[in-house]
Design an enzyme around this catalytic site. Structure first.
Site, PDB file in Angstrom:
ATOM      1  N   ASN A 103       0.827  -1.199   0.000  1.00  0.00           N
ATOM      2  CA  ASN A 103       0.000   0.000   0.000  1.00  0.00           C
ATOM      3  C   ASN A 103       0.864   1.254   0.000  1.00  0.00           C
ATOM      4  OD1 ASN A 103      -2.142  -1.743   0.103  1.00  0.00           O
ATOM      5  ND2 ASN A 103      -2.399  -1.582   2.330  1.00  0.00           N
ATOM      6  N   VAL A 104       0.310   2.306  -0.551  1.00  0.00           N
ATOM      7  CA  VAL A 104       1.054   3.574  -0.689  1.00  0.00           C
ATOM      8  C   VAL A 104       0.385   4.689   0.124  1.00  0.00           C
ATOM      9  CG1 VAL A 104       1.969   2.967  -2.966  1.00  0.00           C
ATOM     10  CG2 VAL A 104      -0.254   4.125  -2.816  1.00  0.00           C
ATOM     11  N   ASP A 105      -0.501   4.274   1.089  1.00  0.00           N
ATOM     12  CA  ASP A 105      -1.309   5.274   1.804  1.00  0.00           C
ATOM     13  C   ASP A 105      -0.733   5.690   3.159  1.00  0.00           C
ATOM     14  OD1 ASP A 105      -3.663   2.553   2.342  1.00  0.00           O
ATOM     15  OD2 ASP A 105      -1.953   3.140   3.590  1.00  0.00           O
ATOM     16  N   HIS A 120       6.002  -0.366  -2.592  1.00  0.00           N
ATOM     17  CA  HIS A 120       5.586   0.419  -3.757  1.00  0.00           C
ATOM     18  C   HIS A 120       5.583   1.914  -3.490  1.00  0.00           C
ATOM     19  CE1 HIS A 120       3.355  -3.470  -5.149  1.00  0.00           C
ATOM     20  NE2 HIS A 120       4.650  -3.502  -5.412  1.00  0.00           N
ATOM     21  N   CYS A 131      15.181  15.090 -11.333  1.00  0.00           N
ATOM     22  CA  CYS A 131      16.379  15.038 -10.462  1.00  0.00           C
ATOM     23  C   CYS A 131      16.142  14.188  -9.229  1.00  0.00           C
ATOM     24  CB  CYS A 131      16.808  16.457 -10.065  1.00  0.00           C
ATOM     25  SG  CYS A 131      15.683  17.261  -8.911  1.00  0.00           S
ATOM     26  N   CYS A 150      15.293  21.892 -11.155  1.00  0.00           N
ATOM     27  CA  CYS A 150      15.683  21.497 -12.522  1.00  0.00           C
ATOM     28  C   CYS A 150      14.534  21.626 -13.521  1.00  0.00           C
ATOM     29  CB  CYS A 150      16.165  20.038 -12.512  1.00  0.00           C
ATOM     30  SG  CYS A 150      14.816  18.855 -12.396  1.00  0.00           S
ATOM     31  N   THR A 188      -4.715  -8.862   0.009  1.00  0.00           N
ATOM     32  CA  THR A 188      -4.054  -8.678  -1.283  1.00  0.00           C
ATOM     33  C   THR A 188      -4.546  -9.738  -2.262  1.00  0.00           C
ATOM     34  OG1 THR A 188      -1.948  -8.608  -2.479  1.00  0.00           O
ATOM     35  CG2 THR A 188      -2.016  -9.986  -0.488  1.00  0.00           C
ATOM     36  N   ASN A 213      -8.589 -12.628   3.962  1.00  0.00           N
ATOM     37  CA  ASN A 213      -9.156 -11.961   2.794  1.00  0.00           C
ATOM     38  C   ASN A 213     -10.653 -12.222   2.781  1.00  0.00           C
ATOM     39  OD1 ASN A 213      -9.719 -11.070   0.075  1.00  0.00           O
ATOM     40  ND2 ASN A 213      -7.540 -11.293  -0.353  1.00  0.00           N
ATOM     41  N   ALA A 231     -10.362  -7.549   7.197  1.00  0.00           N
ATOM     42  CA  ALA A 231      -9.158  -7.396   8.039  1.00  0.00           C
ATOM     43  C   ALA A 231      -9.489  -6.651   9.329  1.00  0.00           C
ATOM     44  CB  ALA A 231      -8.092  -6.639   7.252  1.00  0.00           C
TER      45      ALA A 231
HETATM   46  C1  BV8 Z   1       8.512  -4.772 -11.914  1.00  0.00           C
HETATM   47  C2  BV8 Z   1       1.854   1.795  -6.655  1.00  0.00           C
HETATM   48  C3  BV8 Z   1      10.250  -5.118 -13.372  1.00  0.00           C
HETATM   49  C4  BV8 Z   1       1.222   2.711  -7.654  1.00  0.00           C
HETATM   50  C5  BV8 Z   1       1.555  -0.475  -7.527  1.00  0.00           C
HETATM   51  C6  BV8 Z   1       3.326 -10.624 -16.292  1.00  0.00           C
HETATM   52  C7  BV8 Z   1       3.485 -11.580 -15.303  1.00  0.00           C
HETATM   53  C8  BV8 Z   1       4.056 -11.248 -14.085  1.00  0.00           C
HETATM   54  C9  BV8 Z   1       4.478  -9.933 -13.825  1.00  0.00           C
HETATM   55  C10 BV8 Z   1       4.298  -9.004 -14.829  1.00  0.00           C
HETATM   56  C11 BV8 Z   1       3.735  -9.333 -16.041  1.00  0.00           C
HETATM   57  N1  BV8 Z   1       3.701  -8.218 -16.804  1.00  0.00           N
HETATM   58  C12 BV8 Z   1       4.223  -7.181 -16.088  1.00  0.00           C
HETATM   59  C13 BV8 Z   1       4.617  -7.668 -14.911  1.00  0.00           C
HETATM   60  C14 BV8 Z   1       5.263  -6.939 -13.853  1.00  0.00           C
HETATM   61  C15 BV8 Z   1       4.243  -6.084 -13.102  1.00  0.00           C
HETATM   62  C16 BV8 Z   1       3.040  -6.900 -12.645  1.00  0.00           C
HETATM   63  O1  BV8 Z   1       3.096  -7.611 -11.663  1.00  0.00           O
HETATM   64  N2  BV8 Z   1       1.941  -6.771 -13.402  1.00  0.00           N
HETATM   65  C17 BV8 Z   1       0.734  -7.498 -13.038  1.00  0.00           C
HETATM   66  C18 BV8 Z   1      -0.477  -6.589 -13.262  1.00  0.00           C
HETATM   67  C19 BV8 Z   1       0.656  -8.752 -13.865  1.00  0.00           C
HETATM   68  N3  BV8 Z   1       4.960  -5.626 -11.938  1.00  0.00           N
HETATM   69  C20 BV8 Z   1       5.663  -4.499 -12.035  1.00  0.00           C
HETATM   70  O2  BV8 Z   1       5.696  -3.787 -13.020  1.00  0.00           O
HETATM   71  C21 BV8 Z   1       6.510  -4.157 -10.810  1.00  0.00           C
HETATM   72  N4  BV8 Z   1       7.822  -3.851 -11.266  1.00  0.00           N
HETATM   73  O3  BV8 Z   1       8.169  -5.906 -12.066  1.00  0.00           O
HETATM   74  O4  BV8 Z   1       9.650  -4.283 -12.415  1.00  0.00           O
HETATM   75  C22 BV8 Z   1      11.492  -4.489 -13.739  1.00  0.00           C
HETATM   76  C23 BV8 Z   1      12.652  -5.188 -13.508  1.00  0.00           C
HETATM   77  C24 BV8 Z   1      13.819  -4.606 -13.879  1.00  0.00           C
HETATM   78  C25 BV8 Z   1      13.834  -3.335 -14.442  1.00  0.00           C
HETATM   79  C26 BV8 Z   1      12.653  -2.641 -14.647  1.00  0.00           C
HETATM   80  C27 BV8 Z   1      11.470  -3.215 -14.281  1.00  0.00           C
HETATM   81  C28 BV8 Z   1       5.950  -2.937 -10.108  1.00  0.00           C
HETATM   82  C29 BV8 Z   1       4.626  -3.272  -9.520  1.00  0.00           C
HETATM   83  C30 BV8 Z   1       4.174  -2.133  -8.613  1.00  0.00           C
HETATM   84  C31 BV8 Z   1       3.043  -1.375  -9.265  1.00  0.00           C
HETATM   85  N5  BV8 Z   1       2.567  -0.326  -8.341  1.00  0.00           N
HETATM   86  N6  BV8 Z   1       1.182   0.493  -6.658  1.00  0.00           N
HETATM   87  C32 BV8 Z   1      -0.123   3.174  -7.201  1.00  0.00           C
HETATM   88  O5  BV8 Z   1      -0.642   2.714  -6.164  1.00  0.00           O
HETATM   89  O6  BV8 Z   1      -0.675   4.041  -7.901  1.00  0.00           O
HETATM   90  S1  BV8 Z   1       0.724  -1.926  -7.524  1.00  0.00           S
HETATM   91  C33 BV8 Z   1      -0.782  -1.688  -6.806  1.00  0.00           C
HETATM   92  O7  BV8 Z   1      -1.584  -2.759  -7.253  1.00  0.00           O
HETATM   93  C34 BV8 Z   1      -0.784  -1.813  -5.316  1.00  0.00           C
HETATM   94  O8  BV8 Z   1       0.343  -1.244  -4.728  1.00  0.00           O
HETATM   95  C35 BV8 Z   1      -0.881  -3.273  -5.090  1.00  0.00           C
HETATM   96  O9  BV8 Z   1       0.368  -3.864  -5.058  1.00  0.00           O
HETATM   97  C36 BV8 Z   1      -1.572  -3.722  -6.330  1.00  0.00           C
HETATM   98  C37 BV8 Z   1      -3.013  -3.990  -5.976  1.00  0.00           C
HETATM   99  O10 BV8 Z   1      -2.969  -5.173  -5.428  1.00  0.00           O
HETATM  100  P1  BV8 Z   1      -3.644  -5.385  -4.006  1.00  0.00           P
HETATM  101  O11 BV8 Z   1      -2.948  -4.577  -2.961  1.00  0.00           O
HETATM  102  O12 BV8 Z   1      -3.684  -6.847  -3.853  1.00  0.00           O
HETATM  103  O13 BV8 Z   1      -5.053  -4.764  -4.116  1.00  0.00           O
HETATM  104  P2  BV8 Z   1      -6.180  -5.354  -4.991  1.00  0.00           P
HETATM  105  O14 BV8 Z   1      -7.134  -4.260  -5.193  1.00  0.00           O
HETATM  106  O15 BV8 Z   1      -5.588  -6.045  -6.165  1.00  0.00           O
HETATM  107  O16 BV8 Z   1      -6.830  -6.492  -4.074  1.00  0.00           O
HETATM  108  C38 BV8 Z   1      -7.438  -6.143  -2.870  1.00  0.00           C
HETATM  109  C39 BV8 Z   1      -7.632  -7.439  -2.124  1.00  0.00           C
HETATM  110  O17 BV8 Z   1      -8.172  -7.124  -0.855  1.00  0.00           O
HETATM  111  C40 BV8 Z   1      -8.631  -8.363  -2.807  1.00  0.00           C
HETATM  112  O18 BV8 Z   1      -8.121  -9.689  -2.748  1.00  0.00           O
HETATM  113  C41 BV8 Z   1      -9.884  -8.228  -1.929  1.00  0.00           C
HETATM  114  O19 BV8 Z   1     -10.613  -9.448  -1.878  1.00  0.00           O
HETATM  115  C42 BV8 Z   1      -9.296  -7.933  -0.596  1.00  0.00           C
HETATM  116  N7  BV8 Z   1     -10.138  -7.135   0.302  1.00  0.00           N
HETATM  117  C43 BV8 Z   1     -10.979  -6.123  -0.008  1.00  0.00           C
HETATM  118  N8  BV8 Z   1     -11.526  -5.623   1.131  1.00  0.00           N
HETATM  119  C44 BV8 Z   1     -10.981  -6.316   2.171  1.00  0.00           C
HETATM  120  C45 BV8 Z   1     -10.101  -7.285   1.645  1.00  0.00           C
HETATM  121  N9  BV8 Z   1      -9.412  -8.141   2.425  1.00  0.00           N
HETATM  122  C46 BV8 Z   1      -9.586  -8.041   3.763  1.00  0.00           C
HETATM  123  N10 BV8 Z   1     -10.413  -7.132   4.328  1.00  0.00           N
HETATM  124  C47 BV8 Z   1     -11.119  -6.263   3.579  1.00  0.00           C
HETATM  125  N11 BV8 Z   1     -11.950  -5.376   4.165  1.00  0.00           N
HETATM  126 ZN    ZN Z   2      14.244  18.349 -10.202  1.00  0.00          ZN
END
Ligand code: BV8
Ligand code: ZN
Length: 243
Positions: A103-105, A120, A131, A150, A188, A213, A231
């Protein structure tokens, strides 16, 4: 379910090292929409995965900047929920408990956790996209505002899709998850890598992995225990049973 809760509480009570991996579901009860939630209002026409990328920022910096400004305002008004507070309580009872969040919050820190590994980044921090310096204040006449040093565009200090995770955060997360006797995986969907691989690392190292979850995820079949529920209710219940 209650016997499973008691069993998990007993495991937590005996554990020295506990890792907690949290996702957007951790903050859902604070009113912060998860990534999978349908976006509301103006933002309903966009998919988060399409906006949270360097390409989107390069192509339409104003839209991306305004999306994060909207999220910053929403997060600023949100409060930690009983789930966040239960983890603070748990951290006083377990010798070594460490939270690793996607999370980013910043709500774990606002609930009172001193050290949180942010995989993240944090959208409440703003940096210059050119920069890299952190910027605390800016004038609002341009979107995105420009860096006074910059002239680069300002951006949120978060990891976009296609960007690498902060090296130290990922290294520490792997160490913490790899050394844990119990891992709690909370709110997650387990779809985003490399964060999604951390629970499997804990399993491979023999940890007792508990998923909390509302619904099953790809991790559920391999998890040691699955506690279905919000949660904000399950975590306080676990802490109560610890006592
Ligand atoms: C990287 C910040 C490489 C920004 C975020 C194909 C296969 C595998 C991987 C990849 C692929 N193609 C691309 C990739 C890589 C990619 C990726 O994983 N893509 C996915 C979509 C397939 N990953 C990346 O790009 C990462 N970087 O791999 O770099 C690299 C290597 C070398 C050099 C250069 C690059 C970077 C990933 C980070 C992205 N940024 N956030 C922003 O927030 O704006 S990700 C963002 O989405 C969140 O931070 C979080 O991680 C994600 C959301 O996921 P969750 O947190 O799980 O939330 P979600 O809504 O999905 O689910 C909520 C869950 O809660 C549900 O299960 C629900 O049932 C449950 N829930 C709801 N309410 C409750 C609850 N549970 C309990 N109680 C409740 N009340
Ligand atoms: Zn700058």
């Amino acid at each position: 379910m209650s016997s499973l809760l008691t069993q998990v509480a007993q495991r937590l009570g005996r554990a020295q090292r506990v890792a907690v991996l949290t996702g957007a579901g951790m903050s859902a009860e604070s009113g912060v929409p998860t990534f999978r939630d349908a976006q509301t209002g103006f933002w309903s026409r966009f998919k988060p995965e399409d906006l949270a990328t360097p390409e989107a920022f390069a192509r339409q910096p104003e839209v991306v900047w305004n999306w994060y400004a909207w999220r910053r305002e929403l997060v600023g008004k949100a409060e930690p929920n009983p789930g966040h507070r239960a983890l603070v309580d748990l951290a006083t009872r377990v010798p070594a408990l460490q939270v690793v969040t996607q999370n980013v919050d910043g709500l774990h820190q606002r609930a009172g956790l001193a050290r949180v590994i942010e995989l993240h980044g944090n959208l409440m921090r703003t940096i210059c996209s050119r920069c890299g310096r952190t910027v605390e204040t800016w004038t609002a006449e341009a979107s995105p505002p420009r860096c006074l040093t910059c002239n680069g565009w300002l951006r949120p200090d978060v990891v976009w899709f296609g960007e690498s995770l902060p090296h130290d955060a990922l290294t520490q997360a792997v160490e913490i998850v790899g050394a844990a006797e119990v891992a709690l995986v909370v709110g997650t969907s387990g779809l985003v890598e490399p964060a999604a691989s951390l629970p499997r690392l804990a399993l491979a190292r023999g940890a007792f992995v508990v998923e909390i979850n509302l619904t099953p995820t790809p991790l559920t079949p391999q998890a040691s225990a699955f506690l279905a529920g919000p949660a904000g209710e399950v975590l306080p219940d676990l802490v109560t049973r610890l006592a």
